[in-house]
Every structure is written in structure tokens, then in C-alpha cells.
Design an enzyme around this catalytic site. Structure first.
Site, short mmCIF file in Angstrom:
data_model
loop_
_atom_site.label_atom_id
_atom_site.label_comp_id
_atom_site.label_asym_id
_atom_site.label_seq_id
_atom_site.Cartn_x
_atom_site.Cartn_y
_atom_site.Cartn_z
N TYR A 134 -5.04 -2.09 6.49
CA TYR A 134 -4.39 -1.88 5.20
C TYR A 134 -5.18 -0.95 4.28
O TYR A 134 -4.71 -0.64 3.18
CB TYR A 134 -4.18 -3.23 4.49
CG TYR A 134 -3.31 -4.16 5.28
CD1 TYR A 134 -1.94 -3.91 5.44
CD2 TYR A 134 -3.84 -5.30 5.88
CE1 TYR A 134 -1.14 -4.76 6.18
CE2 TYR A 134 -3.05 -6.16 6.62
CZ TYR A 134 -1.70 -5.88 6.77
OH TYR A 134 -0.91 -6.73 7.50
N HIS A 191 -0.17 -0.23 -1.24
CA HIS A 191 -0.26 -1.60 -1.73
C HIS A 191 -1.69 -1.98 -2.08
O HIS A 191 -1.91 -2.97 -2.77
CB HIS A 191 0.29 -2.54 -0.65
CG HIS A 191 1.16 -3.64 -1.16
ND1 HIS A 191 1.76 -3.64 -2.41
CD2 HIS A 191 1.55 -4.81 -0.58
CE1 HIS A 191 2.47 -4.74 -2.56
NE2 HIS A 191 2.35 -5.47 -1.47
N ASN A 193 4.85 -9.64 -5.07
CA ASN A 193 4.47 -10.96 -4.60
C ASN A 193 3.07 -11.39 -5.04
O ASN A 193 2.80 -12.58 -5.20
CB ASN A 193 4.57 -11.03 -3.07
CG ASN A 193 6.00 -11.08 -2.58
OD1 ASN A 193 6.88 -11.58 -3.28
ND2 ASN A 193 6.26 -10.55 -1.40
N PHE A 240 -3.91 -12.76 1.85
CA PHE A 240 -2.84 -11.77 1.88
C PHE A 240 -2.19 -11.70 0.51
O PHE A 240 -2.37 -12.58 -0.33
CB PHE A 240 -1.84 -12.08 2.99
CG PHE A 240 -2.32 -11.62 4.34
CD1 PHE A 240 -2.05 -10.34 4.79
CD2 PHE A 240 -3.08 -12.46 5.14
CE1 PHE A 240 -2.51 -9.91 6.02
CE2 PHE A 240 -3.55 -12.05 6.37
CZ PHE A 240 -3.27 -10.76 6.82
N ASN A 245 0.63 -12.16 -0.94
CA ASN A 245 1.44 -13.20 -1.56
C ASN A 245 0.68 -14.50 -1.79
O ASN A 245 1.24 -15.47 -2.30
CB ASN A 245 2.68 -13.49 -0.70
CG ASN A 245 2.36 -14.24 0.57
OD1 ASN A 245 1.35 -13.94 1.23
ND2 ASN A 245 3.19 -15.20 0.95
#
Length: 229
Positions: free
Chosen positions: A17, A22, A122, A74, A76
Site C-alpha cells: 500500500y 489512500h 471508512n 487496516f 476501517n
């Protein structure tokens, strides 16, 4: 120790990631900590009990000491880091600034606000639910929307290219200036400064699907029982 505030940058942990849209909140924390090493004092702390990477940053421009955190949950599950972090250090939601990606703001632009809705994010949703209030500060970092409807997941988990990447890099020092304005002069000053940011140029975007396949293999795959968006 007393802290003037907590800066939390949102993102997903792990190499797959790194550099994604994000994770621009993580990028801001990296820039903030690096600035602290060069112009102040930084102590790396044990953030294991809060499921985060954690630093204590002292800077003259902050007129005191701040905590800086990158949740290692993560996206959320971000609240599972933020709520115990604030509680342990006897801080309130109003002491919190959350830096996050924002689809509804063009790349290269920033906004700063207090409270409000989550706009489908989220990470913000998790923090709001576990704190029991939306009343914290948000440093919103524009990533823009994908060129085709329905591919938001691939877009936010993709790595920007070309001018789009330059636009995102452009906002990191500006975001630090907004944070310093907030610490020094308060909300109105930060809101005005963030509002002055403009895109340096119109980005030429790839499709989100192409970015996901070229730059983030498996980026759209959601781990079992996890939600990385």
C-alpha cells in the site's frame, strides 16, 4: 507529559500500500516527523499497545509537543488505534487532527475543518464510532475522483502517475504549513490557508484499473475480514 495535540495520518500498513492515494495521510506523518528531526526534537515511541507507529515531536513552530501516529490497523479499523491513544494520554477528541485522503477535493488542494460527516471514508467512520463523536479536526488531502464511475476502490488503492503524482507531492509541504498555522493561530487561520491551495496543473490520469494492474498487484483484493478502503 502534556501534549498540545495529536496528528494521526490514515493509511493501510504494508509495502503493497506504500505510495497509494489512500496512504497520503501516512506520507504526511513521514514529512512531519522528518521536519521534526531537522528542525526540532523527535522521540520514537513504543506504539504497540495502540497498534500504531508513534512519535513525540517538539518544534518551535508548534509551541510545544505533539504526538504523531500512523495506525497499523487496516483503514476501517483506524479507531482501534485512535481511541486508546487519546484515552491513555488523557486527551480529548478536540485535541485530534486526522490527515486523510479526500475524493471530493482535486489533487494538489487541501481543506481543513472541524467535525462534520465522514463522506464515505471508512477510516473517519471508525474513528467517529469509537470516539463517540465527530468533533475532531480533519486535514483533507485531495486525491480527486476516478475518471470512470465504479472504480473508486482501485483508484484509492492505486499509485498516482505523472502530473497526478506531482500534485499529491505538492500538497505535503503545504499541509505542514496548514498544521503549523492551526497550532499557532487556530482553526480560522488553518481554514484560510488550506483554502488558498490550488492545483498546479490539471493532472492527466490513467484509468484506475490500469494503475492497479501496473502499480499495485492485488491492490483491489480485500484481505479476509479486513477492509483496506
Amino acid at each position: 507529559m502534556d501534549y498540545n495535540g495529536v496528528l494521526v495520518g490514515l493509511g493501510n500498513p504494508g509495502a503493497r500500500y506504500e505510495g497509494t492515494r489512500h496512504n497520503c495521510g501516512f506520507a504526511l506523518i513521514d514529512a512531519f516527523v522528518d521536519f521534526g528531526y531537522r528542525h526540532g526534537t523527535v522521540d520514537e515511541m513504543n506504539g504497540g499497545k495502540f497498534s500504531c507507529q508513534l512519535w513525540r515531536v517538539r518544534l518551535p513552530r508548534l509551541d510545544g509537543c505533539w504526538l504523531a501516529a500512523k495506525p497499523q490497523t487496516f483503514m476501517n479499523l483506524s479507531g482501534q488505534c485512535v481511541q486508546p491513544l487519546l484515552s491513555w494520554h488523557k486527551l480529548k477528541a478536540a485535541d485530534l487532527v486526522v490527515a486523510h485522503d479526500e475524493l471530493d477535493i482535486p489533487p494538489g488542494e487541501l481543506r481543513f475543518k472541524f467535525g462534520g460527516g465522514n463522506a464515505g471514508h471508512n477510516g473517519l467512520k471508525s474513528i467517529t464510532e469509537l470516539l463517540g463523536t465527530p468533533d475532531f479536526y480533519r486535514l483533507r488531502m485531495g486525491i480527486g475522483r476516478p475518471p470512470h464511475k465504479g472504480d473508486v476502490t482501485n483508484w484509492v488503492l492505486g499509485r498516482p502517475q505523472g502530473e497526478d503524482a506531482e500534485n499529491l507531492d505538492h500538497i505535503l509541504p503545504l499541509a505542514l504549513d496548514v498544521l503549523f498555522a492551526f497550532a499557532d493561530k487556530g482553526l480560522d487561520s488553518a481554514v484560510r490557508l488550506a483554502g488558498k491551495t490550488t492545483r498546479p496543473r490539471k493532472p492527466v490520469r490513467q484509468t484506475a484499473n490500469a494503475e492497479a494492474s501496473n502499480n499495485s498487484p492485488e491492490a483491489s483484493a480485500t484481505p479476509q475480514n479486513k477492509d483496506n478502503t
